[in-house]
Design a protein around this motif. Structure first.
Motif, PDB file in Angstrom:
ATOM      1  N   SER A 246       9.496  12.802  -4.081  1.00 25.98           N
ATOM      2  CA  SER A 246       8.906  12.664  -5.410  1.00 25.98           C
ATOM      3  C   SER A 246       8.167  11.342  -5.565  1.00 25.98           C
ATOM      4  CB  SER A 246       9.993  12.796  -6.479  1.00 25.98           C
ATOM      5  OG  SER A 246      10.895  11.719  -6.331  1.00 25.98           O
ATOM      6  N   LEU A 247       8.090  10.538  -4.518  1.00 29.78           N
ATOM      7  CA  LEU A 247       7.371   9.267  -4.634  1.00 29.78           C
ATOM      8  C   LEU A 247       5.900   9.525  -4.946  1.00 29.78           C
ATOM      9  CD1 LEU A 247       8.793   7.087  -1.701  1.00 29.78           C
ATOM     10  CD2 LEU A 247       9.313   6.949  -4.145  1.00 29.78           C
ATOM     11  N   GLY A 248       5.410   8.834  -5.961  1.00 27.50           N
ATOM     12  CA  GLY A 248       4.005   8.993  -6.343  1.00 27.50           C
ATOM     13  C   GLY A 248       3.292   7.653  -6.279  1.00 27.50           C
ATOM     14  N   CYS A 249       2.039   7.656  -6.731  1.00 30.90           N
ATOM     15  CA  CYS A 249       1.213   6.447  -6.593  1.00 30.90           C
ATOM     16  C   CYS A 249       1.826   5.244  -7.306  1.00 30.90           C
ATOM     17  CB  CYS A 249      -0.192   6.729  -7.101  1.00 30.90           C
ATOM     18  SG  CYS A 249      -1.049   7.892  -6.037  1.00 30.90           S
ATOM     19  N   ASP A 250       2.435   5.457  -8.479  1.00 30.92           N
ATOM     20  CA  ASP A 250       3.026   4.314  -9.194  1.00 30.92           C
ATOM     21  C   ASP A 250       4.097   3.644  -8.347  1.00 30.92           C
ATOM     22  OD1 ASP A 250       1.449   4.634 -11.330  1.00 30.92           O
ATOM     23  OD2 ASP A 250       2.960   5.591 -12.616  1.00 30.92           O
ATOM     24  N   ALA A 251       4.962   4.471  -7.752  1.00 36.49           N
ATOM     25  CA  ALA A 251       6.060   3.926  -6.945  1.00 36.49           C
ATOM     26  C   ALA A 251       5.496   3.186  -5.735  1.00 36.49           C
ATOM     27  CB  ALA A 251       6.986   5.049  -6.498  1.00 36.49           C
ATOM     28  N   PHE A 252       4.490   3.743  -5.110  1.00 37.17           N
ATOM     29  CA  PHE A 252       3.900   3.069  -3.949  1.00 37.17           C
ATOM     30  C   PHE A 252       3.261   1.741  -4.365  1.00 37.17           C
ATOM     31  CE2 PHE A 252       3.701   7.533  -2.271  1.00 37.17           C
ATOM     32  CZ  PHE A 252       4.680   7.338  -1.302  1.00 37.17           C
ATOM     33  N   ARG A 253       2.564   1.766  -5.491  1.00 37.32           N
ATOM     34  CA  ARG A 253       1.924   0.540  -5.983  1.00 37.32           C
ATOM     35  C   ARG A 253       2.982  -0.535  -6.238  1.00 37.32           C
ATOM     36  NH1 ARG A 253      -2.193   2.851  -9.046  1.00 37.32           N
ATOM     37  NH2 ARG A 253      -0.522   3.579 -10.379  1.00 37.32           N
ATOM     38  N   GLU A 254       4.080  -0.122  -6.862  1.00 37.70           N
ATOM     39  CA  GLU A 254       5.149  -1.097  -7.143  1.00 37.70           C
ATOM     40  C   GLU A 254       5.743  -1.686  -5.873  1.00 37.70           C
ATOM     41  OE1 GLU A 254       7.967   0.717  -9.868  1.00 37.70           O
ATOM     42  OE2 GLU A 254       6.248   0.986 -11.226  1.00 37.70           O
ATOM     43  N   GLU A 255       5.740  -0.907  -4.814  1.00 33.64           N
ATOM     44  CA  GLU A 255       6.260  -1.392  -3.525  1.00 33.64           C
ATOM     45  C   GLU A 255       5.242  -2.265  -2.797  1.00 33.64           C
ATOM     46  OE1 GLU A 255       9.034  -0.995  -1.676  1.00 33.64           O
ATOM     47  OE2 GLU A 255      10.188   0.286  -3.008  1.00 33.64           O
ATOM     48  N   GLY A 256       4.056  -2.432  -3.403  1.00 38.69           N
ATOM     49  CA  GLY A 256       3.019  -3.228  -2.749  1.00 38.69           C
ATOM     50  C   GLY A 256       2.286  -2.477  -1.654  1.00 38.69           C
ATOM     51  N   ILE A 257       2.426  -1.155  -1.665  1.00 35.02           N
ATOM     52  CA  ILE A 257       1.747  -0.342  -0.646  1.00 35.02           C
ATOM     53  C   ILE A 257       0.270  -0.192  -1.017  1.00 35.02           C
ATOM     54  CG2 ILE A 257       1.649   1.959   0.405  1.00 35.02           C
ATOM     55  CD1 ILE A 257       4.157   0.413   1.214  1.00 35.02           C
ATOM     56  N   GLU A 258      -0.604  -0.478  -0.079  1.00 34.16           N
ATOM     57  CA  GLU A 258      -2.041  -0.306  -0.288  1.00 34.16           C
ATOM     58  C   GLU A 258      -2.393   1.173  -0.124  1.00 34.16           C
ATOM     59  OE1 GLU A 258      -4.140  -2.875  -1.109  1.00 34.16           O
ATOM     60  OE2 GLU A 258      -2.185  -3.819  -1.288  1.00 34.16           O
ATOM     61  N   PRO A 259      -3.328   1.680  -0.941  1.00 32.39           N
ATOM     62  CA  PRO A 259      -3.741   3.077  -0.773  1.00 32.39           C
ATOM     63  C   PRO A 259      -4.184   3.359   0.672  1.00 32.39           C
ATOM     64  CG  PRO A 259      -5.123   1.936  -2.407  1.00 32.39           C
ATOM     65  CD  PRO A 259      -4.002   1.023  -2.063  1.00 32.39           C
ATOM     66  N   LEU A 260      -4.814   2.380   1.263  1.00 34.30           N
ATOM     67  CA  LEU A 260      -5.290   2.555   2.635  1.00 34.30           C
ATOM     68  C   LEU A 260      -4.141   2.821   3.617  1.00 34.30           C
ATOM     69  CD1 LEU A 260      -7.855   2.538   4.202  1.00 34.30           C
ATOM     70  CD2 LEU A 260      -7.748   0.042   4.346  1.00 34.30           C
ATOM     71  N   ALA A 261      -2.990   2.211   3.350  1.00 34.69           N
ATOM     72  CA  ALA A 261      -1.837   2.417   4.237  1.00 34.69           C
ATOM     73  C   ALA A 261      -1.331   3.853   4.110  1.00 34.69           C
ATOM     74  CB  ALA A 261      -0.725   1.432   3.897  1.00 34.69           C
ATOM     75  N   LEU A 262      -1.280   4.337   2.878  1.00 33.21           N
ATOM     76  CA  LEU A 262      -0.860   5.722   2.663  1.00 33.21           C
ATOM     77  C   LEU A 262      -1.816   6.675   3.366  1.00 33.21           C
ATOM     78  CD1 LEU A 262       0.023   6.262  -1.072  1.00 33.21           C
ATOM     79  CD2 LEU A 262       1.322   7.040   0.895  1.00 33.21           C
ATOM     80  N   ILE A 263      -3.094   6.353   3.232  1.00 31.26           N
ATOM     81  CA  ILE A 263      -4.120   7.220   3.807  1.00 31.26           C
ATOM     82  C   ILE A 263      -4.029   7.215   5.328  1.00 31.26           C
ATOM     83  CG2 ILE A 263      -6.632   7.272   4.161  1.00 31.26           C
ATOM     84  CD1 ILE A 263      -6.793   6.871   1.105  1.00 31.26           C
ATOM     85  N   ALA A 264      -3.886   6.010   5.893  1.00 29.28           N
ATOM     86  CA  ALA A 264      -3.833   5.925   7.362  1.00 29.28           C
ATOM     87  C   ALA A 264      -2.599   6.648   7.898  1.00 29.28           C
ATOM     88  CB  ALA A 264      -3.826   4.461   7.796  1.00 29.28           C
ATOM     89  N   LEU A 265      -1.494   6.577   7.155  1.00 28.69           N
ATOM     90  CA  LEU A 265      -0.278   7.250   7.615  1.00 28.69           C
ATOM     91  C   LEU A 265      -0.392   8.767   7.439  1.00 28.69           C
ATOM     92  CD1 LEU A 265       2.697   6.543   8.611  1.00 28.69           C
ATOM     93  CD2 LEU A 265       3.367   7.174   6.291  1.00 28.69           C
ATOM     94  N   LEU A 266      -0.782   9.184   6.241  1.00 28.06           N
ATOM     95  CA  LEU A 266      -0.794  10.621   5.944  1.00 28.06           C
ATOM     96  C   LEU A 266      -1.904  11.350   6.705  1.00 28.06           C
ATOM     97  CD1 LEU A 266      -0.010  10.539   2.109  1.00 28.06           C
ATOM     98  CD2 LEU A 266       1.559  11.039   3.997  1.00 28.06           C
ATOM     99  N   ALA A 267      -2.910  10.608   7.148  1.00 25.89           N
ATOM    100  CA  ALA A 267      -3.971  11.243   7.949  1.00 25.89           C
ATOM    101  C   ALA A 267      -3.454  11.616   9.334  1.00 25.89           C
ATOM    102  CB  ALA A 267      -5.165  10.304   8.095  1.00 25.89           C
ATOM    103  N   ARG A 268      -2.441  10.904   9.811  1.00 29.54           N
ATOM    104  CA  ARG A 268      -2.070  11.044  11.214  1.00 29.54           C
ATOM    105  C   ARG A 268      -0.698  11.661  11.475  1.00 29.54           C
ATOM    106  NH1 ARG A 268      -5.216   7.484  14.495  1.00 29.54           N
ATOM    107  NH2 ARG A 268      -7.371   8.056  14.064  1.00 29.54           N
ATOM    108  N   ILE A 269       0.270  11.493  10.536  1.00 33.53           N
ATOM    109  CA  ILE A 269       1.587  12.065  10.860  1.00 33.53           C
ATOM    110  C   ILE A 269       1.443  13.590  10.966  1.00 33.53           C
ATOM    111  CG2 ILE A 269       3.078  10.210  10.001  1.00 33.53           C
ATOM    112  CD1 ILE A 269       3.434  11.754   7.430  1.00 33.53           C
ATOM    113  N   GLY A 270       2.178  14.156  11.905  1.00 39.76           N
ATOM    114  CA  GLY A 270       2.088  15.601  12.127  1.00 39.76           C
ATOM    115  C   GLY A 270       0.916  15.994  13.013  1.00 39.76           C
TER     116      GLY A 270
END
Ligand code: GLU
Length: 443
Positions: A246-270
């Motif tokens: 259920s983690l969404g953009c707000d939670a990632f932002r609060e963790e200091g996660i850059e959108p680019l990091a999410l993108i780089a990870l989600l583009a490649r896992i699997g």
């Protein structure tokens, strides 16, 4: 022209699973110079809200996945109605009068006989008089789409390869409720046709829906788009937990996660490609290909995301982050501090080390050493290699080396035992502050 769509229902916020689906649709369109649509599947008017629609838009903007066009299904009921009428005239949809309880009973009877819960098409056999009798009782029909049992369903899935479904093993899907409202399946097929969607990219939980929708495309007289069904996300220890899922953009932002990091990870896992830090999502497009996706679930690991986030921050240019840095922090300061960050907002703490007050707890045995350091620092040429010059002069004068040479200096100058490379940091601190800090520590 490639056209993809991301079709969330605005009944909640985006979470990591549908962020991934949005990303892959966006990437496929961008890679081919095509169009990426946002379609809000808001036929469920009770559960869909404006707030959720706005949040989805905001989240996509934050991720950098803004759509070229947006549509919402609630604006398109007239189109669904007219296509529905065509299907009705052609006998491809039919009215059904069973109540939910009656349907449940049928399923129980089938289960008791060890049979799959396939709808028996009883409503198809009703005569005009029987239908009229139901209507007279006040029953309103819901509607099913009539599957063609004689056309086997098959498609070549871009991820899963050749797929076959036997329509005889599927229930005719309910497409419209008794109150006239639409279920997702038929409007989606109508929209995909009307919007010229060429590729439908979604989770493998939709595989059976695709089988049903392929027959809808046929009945509506349109070629079907290509389909890519991706394996679902799992956590690092098996099933994706509720919390992680259920983690969404707000939670990632609060963790200091850059959108680019999410993108780089989600583009490649699997996929068969490695997870790599990139400074620009465009760098991920060339190699993006459904052929590289595996059938096994994609592992989503928050620790991997955080580590990737740090590596990406270490690649970012000053220009990409300048508006998020404390006032006065320039490109040289960013270059000095960047390698020490796991999140960008930590830069402020290091900038305070450069500019602000520093307090250090100094061993009594280091006081004289630091007094010598203050004297030498004052006489140095600060234009070049101040740290090297200071430490080598101190080494010669005091005979100290290694930790005994460096640690008291770092402590006195920064108040901390660890931190950015002093070669880069000391020039930012500058002569006046450095001499003052060394003197203060020597007292
Ligand atoms: N609204 C549907 C969902 O969120 C869309 C599925 C699709 O991509 O067709 O599941």
């Amino acid at each position: 022209m490639v056209v993809t769509r991301f079709a969330p229902s605005p009944t909640g916020r985006l979470h990591v699973g549908n962020i991934r689906t949005a990303l892959h649709n966006w990437m496929w369109a961008r890679k081919h110079g095509g169009r990426f649509l946002l379609r809000l599947d808001d036929t469920d008017r009770e559960r869909s809200t404006e707030e959720n629609a706005a949040a989805i838009r905001t989240d996509l903007g934050w991720l950098g996945l803004a759509a070229d066009t947006e549509a919402r299904q609630s604006d398109r009921f007239a189109l669904y109605e007219s296509r529905f009428e065509e299907l009705r005239a052609a006998g491809r949809v039919y009215p059904c009068y069973e109540s939910a309880e009656e349907l449940e009973l049928k399923r129980k009877i089938l289960a008791g006989r060890g049979l799959p819960p396939i709808y028996d098409r009883a409503a198809l056999k009703l005569g005009d008089a029987e239908r009229a009798a139901f209507e007279a009782e006040g029953r309103r029909p819901h509607w099913r789409f009539l599957l063609d049992h004689d056309s086997p369903i098959h498609w070549d899935d871009l991820i899963r390869g050749p797929q076959h479904l036997d329509p005889r093993l599927l229930s005719d899907p309910v497409i419209r409720r008794a109150d006239g409202s639409w279920l997702y399946m038929l409007p989606s097929a109508i929209d995909d046709i009307d919007m010229g969607v060429t590729h439908v990219v979604r989770g493998e939980d939709h595989v059976t829906n695709t089988g049903l929708q392929l027959q809808m495309f046929g009945a509506l007289g349109a070629p079907a788009p290509a389909f890519a069904h991706e394996a679902l996300l799992v956590g690092s220890e098996g099933k994706l937990s509720k919390r992680l899922g259920s983690l969404g953009c707000d939670a990632f932002r609060e963790e200091g996660i850059e959108p680019l990091a999410l993108i780089a990870l989600l583009a490649r896992i699997g996929t068969s490609l490695p997870v790599e830090p990139v400074a620009d999502p465009a760098a991920l497009l060339d190699s993006f290909d459904f052929a590289r996706f595996g059938r096994a679930p994609a592992r989503f690991d928050l620790e991997e995301l955080k580590a990737l986030n740090a590596r990406i921050i270490h690649l970012l240019d000053f220009g990409a982050v300048a508006d998020r840095l404390p006032a006065g922090m320039d490109a040289a300061a960013w270059a000095a501090i960047r390698p020490n960050l796991t999140r960008i907002d930590e830069a402020a703490g290091w900038w305070a080390v450069v500019e602000g007050k520093v307090t250090a707890t100094i061993d009594a045995g280091d006081r004289d050493y630091l007094a010598a350091a203050a004297r030498l620092a004052d006489g140095l040429d600060w234009n070049e290699g101040a740290w090297k010059a200071l430490t080598s002069a101190l080494g010669t004068e005091t005979g100290r080396k290694g930790k005994g040479l460096f640690l008291p200096l770092r402590l006195a100058l920064t108040g901390r035992e660890h931190g950015p490379d002093m070669n880069a940091l000391l020039p930012l601190i500058g002569r006046a502050r450095a001499v003052e800090r060394l003197k203060a520590a020597s007292l």
